[in-house]
Design an enzyme around this catalytic site. Structure first.
Site, PDB file in Angstrom:
ATOM      1  N   GLY A 202       0.847  -1.202   0.000  1.00  0.00           N
ATOM      2  CA  GLY A 202       0.000   0.000   0.000  1.00  0.00           C
ATOM      3  C   GLY A 202       0.878   1.246   0.000  1.00  0.00           C
ATOM      4  O   GLY A 202       0.630   2.192   0.738  1.00  0.00           O
ATOM      5  N   ASP A 245      -3.913  -6.661  -4.677  1.00  0.00           N
ATOM      6  CA  ASP A 245      -4.735  -6.426  -3.486  1.00  0.00           C
ATOM      7  C   ASP A 245      -4.031  -7.075  -2.301  1.00  0.00           C
ATOM      8  O   ASP A 245      -3.916  -8.295  -2.231  1.00  0.00           O
ATOM      9  CB  ASP A 245      -6.124  -7.056  -3.725  1.00  0.00           C
ATOM     10  CG  ASP A 245      -7.036  -6.913  -2.522  1.00  0.00           C
ATOM     11  OD1 ASP A 245      -6.560  -6.473  -1.448  1.00  0.00           O
ATOM     12  OD2 ASP A 245      -8.222  -7.255  -2.644  1.00  0.00           O
ATOM     13  N   MET A 246      -3.574  -6.250  -1.374  1.00  0.00           N
ATOM     14  CA  MET A 246      -2.805  -6.763  -0.228  1.00  0.00           C
ATOM     15  C   MET A 246      -3.617  -7.729   0.634  1.00  0.00           C
ATOM     16  O   MET A 246      -3.058  -8.558   1.337  1.00  0.00           O
ATOM     17  CB  MET A 246      -2.297  -5.595   0.624  1.00  0.00           C
ATOM     18  CG  MET A 246      -3.386  -4.752   1.244  1.00  0.00           C
ATOM     19  SD  MET A 246      -2.693  -3.278   1.999  1.00  0.00           S
ATOM     20  CE  MET A 246      -4.179  -2.495   2.622  1.00  0.00           C
ATOM     21  N   LYS A 259       3.665   1.619   5.689  1.00  0.00           N
ATOM     22  CA  LYS A 259       3.665   2.982   6.243  1.00  0.00           C
ATOM     23  C   LYS A 259       2.225   3.507   6.227  1.00  0.00           C
ATOM     24  O   LYS A 259       1.590   3.569   5.165  1.00  0.00           O
ATOM     25  CB  LYS A 259       4.574   3.911   5.434  1.00  0.00           C
ATOM     26  CG  LYS A 259       4.450   5.350   5.915  1.00  0.00           C
ATOM     27  CD  LYS A 259       5.355   6.318   5.187  1.00  0.00           C
ATOM     28  CE  LYS A 259       5.027   7.743   5.550  1.00  0.00           C
ATOM     29  NZ  LYS A 259       3.852   8.276   4.876  1.00  0.00           N
ATOM     30  N   HIS A 263      -2.846   1.788  10.564  1.00  0.00           N
ATOM     31  CA  HIS A 263      -3.771   2.716  11.252  1.00  0.00           C
ATOM     32  C   HIS A 263      -5.085   2.883  10.477  1.00  0.00           C
ATOM     33  O   HIS A 263      -6.023   3.482  10.976  1.00  0.00           O
ATOM     34  CB  HIS A 263      -3.092   4.073  11.552  1.00  0.00           C
ATOM     35  CG  HIS A 263      -3.012   5.024  10.399  1.00  0.00           C
ATOM     36  ND1 HIS A 263      -2.816   6.381  10.563  1.00  0.00           N
ATOM     37  CD2 HIS A 263      -3.103   4.826   9.057  1.00  0.00           C
ATOM     38  CE1 HIS A 263      -2.786   6.965   9.389  1.00  0.00           C
ATOM     39  NE2 HIS A 263      -2.957   6.054   8.460  1.00  0.00           N
TER      40      HIS A 263
HETATM   41  C1  LIG Z   1      -3.060   5.787   4.078  1.00  0.00           C
HETATM   42  S1  LIG Z   1      -2.511   5.418   2.459  1.00  0.00           S
HETATM   43  C2  LIG Z   1      -0.782   5.171   2.769  1.00  0.00           C
HETATM   44  C3  LIG Z   1       0.033   5.334   1.515  1.00  0.00           C
HETATM   45  C4  LIG Z   1       1.543   5.221   1.768  1.00  0.00           C
HETATM   46  N1  LIG Z   1       1.893   4.029   2.481  1.00  0.00           N
HETATM   47  C5  LIG Z   1       2.047   6.444   2.485  1.00  0.00           C
HETATM   48  O1  LIG Z   1       2.187   6.410   3.706  1.00  0.00           O
HETATM   49  O2  LIG Z   1       2.270   7.456   1.822  1.00  0.00           O
HETATM   50  C6  LIG Z   1      -3.090   3.756   2.226  1.00  0.00           C
HETATM   51  C7  LIG Z   1      -2.726   3.202   0.876  1.00  0.00           C
HETATM   52  O3  LIG Z   1      -3.167   1.842   0.810  1.00  0.00           O
HETATM   53  C8  LIG Z   1      -3.647   1.586  -0.502  1.00  0.00           C
HETATM   54  N2  LIG Z   1      -4.558   0.449  -0.460  1.00  0.00           N
HETATM   55  C9  LIG Z   1      -5.810   0.407   0.065  1.00  0.00           C
HETATM   56  N3  LIG Z   1      -6.316  -0.822  -0.071  1.00  0.00           N
HETATM   57  C10 LIG Z   1      -5.390  -1.576  -0.686  1.00  0.00           C
HETATM   58  C11 LIG Z   1      -5.343  -2.945  -1.090  1.00  0.00           C
HETATM   59  N4  LIG Z   1      -6.379  -3.753  -0.883  1.00  0.00           N
HETATM   60  N5  LIG Z   1      -4.215  -3.405  -1.693  1.00  0.00           N
HETATM   61  C12 LIG Z   1      -3.161  -2.569  -1.917  1.00  0.00           C
HETATM   62  N6  LIG Z   1      -3.148  -1.272  -1.526  1.00  0.00           N
HETATM   63  C13 LIG Z   1      -4.246  -0.787  -0.934  1.00  0.00           C
HETATM   64  C14 LIG Z   1      -4.325   2.879  -0.880  1.00  0.00           C
HETATM   65  O4  LIG Z   1      -4.490   3.021  -2.276  1.00  0.00           O
HETATM   66  C15 LIG Z   1      -3.394   3.916  -0.272  1.00  0.00           C
HETATM   67  O5  LIG Z   1      -2.429   4.354  -1.176  1.00  0.00           O
END
Ligand SMILES: C[S@@+](CC[C@H](N)C(=O)[O-])C[C@H]1O[C@@H](n2cnc3c(N)ncnc32)[C@H](O)[C@@H]1O
Length: 346
Positions: A202, A245-246, A259, A263
């Protein structure tokens, strides 16, 4: 009136001021957003000296009748520590207010390595504020995962996928937050030493992973993200983007970096993510690790302003995602540490 009543009245007026201050504090955010949209910090920075109100009005090409509004915006932002105001006199001996940057507004300068303006624009966006209006309705209900879904009818990731503008706003906002990691990455050498591959799960548009890939060129970094976030992003020799998809699976690596992911979620989802990491461990020679970069609420250790920022972030997590800012105890209690140990001993 007796002195007791006067005391009571004073206390009540004090309480009223406290209440008004907090209930109106969203206006500080609105004025800050406005200053960022207008590029006021950059205008002051370019002059290289404090800028007077008439100079600011002229640089912004405002009509003269907006001058007083601008003065009032700057007055509140001065009060909240974003600008400092001095009095200066021009050649005709007229007195004017002049505004200088503070360390907080220096973080809003475009073209600087640490610019948090995109983050300001993100968290003050209507899409982020709307869910708060649905909080009580959501709390009384029993089904939808978070107030964002109650208000927008879709979760934040789906919303970002459907709204190109919000997707950009979100990705740029988080990327700007990640840039701050440059300040400490050199001190974190011990964390990355010996790793040959790392997946940032993510990882948004790769802002943080790029910093790691540049600081540690021998580590093959990849970013696992939703497809709409990473479409057409440039890759380098040691930074790749993987659409996926994580929650389903995580690509294989020595290390997995999260990161500001945990949360966003409750413990059940976080533990599932850690299990997915366990499935994806590339080598079992002691190098494997999970690196969590996240917020730890610590009211005893932190200064009050830091605690307040963390508690406000927690409020954002409650309204916009099914997430939480955890205290040190909560991070420990939920078994994340034992999960990390079992990963290392797999
Ligand atoms: C709060 S943001 C954090 C982004 C990055 N880690 C940062 O701190 O700048 C959460 C990230 O998780 C990604 N995300 C949400 N669901 C996801 C999934 N099922 N698989 C992969 N990524 C996902 C979102 O697109 C988003 O970019």
């Amino acid at each position: 009136m007796s002195s007791i009543e006067v005391e009571d009245a004073n206390e009540l007026f004090q309480a009223q001021a406290h209440l008004y201050k907090h209930v109106l504090s969203y206006m500080s955010s609105i004025f800050l957003k406005c200053a960022v949209e207008l590029g006021i910090p950059d205008i002051i920075h370019k002059r290289g000296r404090p800028v007077t109100l008439p100079e600011l009005v002229s640089a912004l090409e405002f009509q003269p009748n907006k001058r007083n509004c601008l003065r009032r915006i700057m007055r509140l932002l001065d009060h909240s520590g974003f600008f400092s105001t001095t009095k200066v006199h021009n050649s005709r001996e007229e007195e004017n207010e002049a505004y200088a940057l503070t360390s907080a507004s220096k973080l809003l300068l475009k073209d600087k390595p640490y610019c948090l303006s995109p983050f300001v624009l993100l968290v003050t966006d209507a899409a982020f504020i709307t869910p708060g209006h649905y909080l009580s309705r959501w709390l009384r209900g029993n089904e939808l995962p978070d107030p964002f879904v109650t208000g927008h009818g879709i979760n934040i990731w789906g919303y970002a996928e459907q709204n190109h503008e919000f997707n950009n706003l979100f990705n740029q906002g988080l990327a700007s937050d990640s840039q701050m990691a440059k300040l400490i990455i050199k001190d974190c050498k011990h964390i990355f030493d010996g790793l040959s591959s790392l997946v940032e799960v993510g990882g948004g548009t790769g802002s943080f992973a790029r910093i790691i890939s540049e600081a540690f060129p021998s580590i093959k970094c990849s970013v696992l993200e939703l497809p709409h976030v990473i479409a057409d992003l440039p890759e380098t020799d040691n930074l790749k983007f993987i659409a996926g998809d994580m929650n389903q699976s995580i690509p294989s690596a020595d290390a997995f970096l999260f990161k500001l992911i945990f949360h966003d979620y409750d413990d059940e989802v976080c533990l599932k993510l850690l299990k997915n990491c366990r499935e994806a461990v590339a080598s079992s020679d002691g190098r494997e690790k999970v690196i969590i970069v996240d917020i730890v609420v610590n009211e005893k250790k932190d200064k009050p302003e830091i605690t307040e920022a963390k508690l406000l972030y927690d409020a954002l997590m409650m309204t916009c995602v099914p997430g939480i800012e955890r205290s040190e105890k909560e991070w420990e209690r939920k078994g994340y540490s034992s999960m990390l140990v079992s990963l290392a001993t797999k």
